[in-house]
Scaffold this motif. Structure first.
Motif, PDB file in Angstrom:
ATOM      1  N   GLU A   1       4.004  42.797 -21.612  1.00 59.36           N
ATOM      2  CA  GLU A   1       3.523  41.998 -22.735  1.00 59.36           C
ATOM      3  C   GLU A   1       4.662  41.754 -23.712  1.00 59.36           C
ATOM      4  O   GLU A   1       5.406  42.668 -24.070  1.00 59.36           O
TER       5      GLU A   1
ATOM      6  N   ARG B   1       6.313  43.954 -26.964  1.00 59.60           N
ATOM      7  CA  ARG B   1       5.332  43.019 -27.527  1.00 59.60           C
ATOM      8  C   ARG B   1       5.607  42.761 -29.001  1.00 59.60           C
ATOM      9  O   ARG B   1       5.614  41.617 -29.464  1.00 59.60           O
TER      10      ARG B   1
ATOM     11  N   GLU C   1       7.426  34.105 -26.014  1.00 59.52           N
ATOM     12  CA  GLU C   1       6.755  34.644 -24.828  1.00 59.52           C
ATOM     13  C   GLU C   1       7.341  34.052 -23.558  1.00 59.52           C
ATOM     14  O   GLU C   1       7.573  32.838 -23.466  1.00 59.52           O
TER      15      GLU C   1
END
Length: 264
Positions: free
Chosen positions: A124, A106, A112
């Motif tokens: 994530e 993350r 993303e």
């Protein structure tokens, strides 16, 4: 000074980084453990501070500072190199090892995605800009207020951390003077950052900034006949990582007029 920092640090980190990151129970044996509560991240973040041997509490002496991503496992390698070369080839420095143990993907990935390599990707990811904001607006001011550092800063990152380091140079150029990207994951998100680098490196000034990029390990995970001389002819997924790094070096070398001190 900077060439010695870049070259000597990179060699030792390459030797230790993959082995260290595989040790989930690795315990840091050096440095002062510190932390701060981050409003940006909404969590407390640990980091480790390695002070020079000459450090004396209360002294007016200030030191250049190195920020190390994945600091819980990488700080030891950087400390080893720094201790060996300090005093002659390298200046004394304060090392800041930032922990990314809890949410590494993350924190360090730069865009993303929900699918990777043809499969759904549930971890994530894509939080690099938020983590950048944490470093710039919270961590650096905290360190500069508490520890005797100058504003001459270096950033070191490996793999996803290397991807983050390149992103920092390209999009937040003034945050650091020196950037060391060790095996950066430039293949992330179908080479998105790599493609962006073509325009950014061609249109912006990087005067006074240094970037060192390295590529280590096997170039093709299933074919040992692939070498640095023929890897760019391969088109398989097995070599995308290495080809992406080599392409980054070529892009940087093409745009030498942007003032970037680039070493590969």
């Amino acid at each position: 000074m900077i060439k010695n920092l870049l070259l000597s640090t990179i060699l030792t980190i390459l030797c230790f980084s993959q082995k260290s990151q595989a040790q989930s129970d690795y315990l840091i044996n050096i440095g002062i453990k510190d932390s701060l509560n981050s409003a940006v991240l909404g969590e407390s973040r640990e980091f480790y501070v390695d002070l020079p041997e000459s450090y004396v509490e209360g002294s007016d002496t200030k030191y250049p500072v190195v920020y190390i991503l994945d600091g819980g496992v990488m700080l030891n390698a950087v400390h080893t190199v720094h201790s060996y070369y300090s005093g002659g080839f390298m200046p004394e420095m304060i090392l800041i090892g930032i922990s990314n143990a809890e949410n590494r993907t993350r924190d360090l990935t730069t865009s993303e995605l929900s699918e990777r390599r043809g499969q759904e990707y549930h971890q994530e990811n894509g939080g690099a800009e938020k983590f950048t904001k944490f470093i710039q607006s919270e961590l650096i001011p905290f360190v500069e207020d508490k520890y005797p550092v100058t504003n001459y800063r270096t950033l070191i990152g490996h793999s996803y951390g290397g991807l983050f380091t390149v992103n920092m140079l390209l999009k937040h150029t003034d945050a650091f003077e020196n950037y060391l990207a060790i095996d950066p994951s430039m293949d992330w998100d179908e080479q998105k950052l790599l493609q962006e680098s073509k325009e950014i490196l061609s249109q912006n000034s990087f005067v006074g900034k240094s970037l060192f990029v390295s590529l280590g390990g096997q170039l093709h995970m299933a074919d040992t006949d692939i070498t640095i001389n023929n890897v760019m002819k391969d088109t398989t997924e097995f070599t995308l990582f290495s080809r992406s790094n080599i392409e980054l070096s070529k892009i940087a070398e093409i745009h030498k007029d942007n003032g970037l001190n680039f070493y590969w």
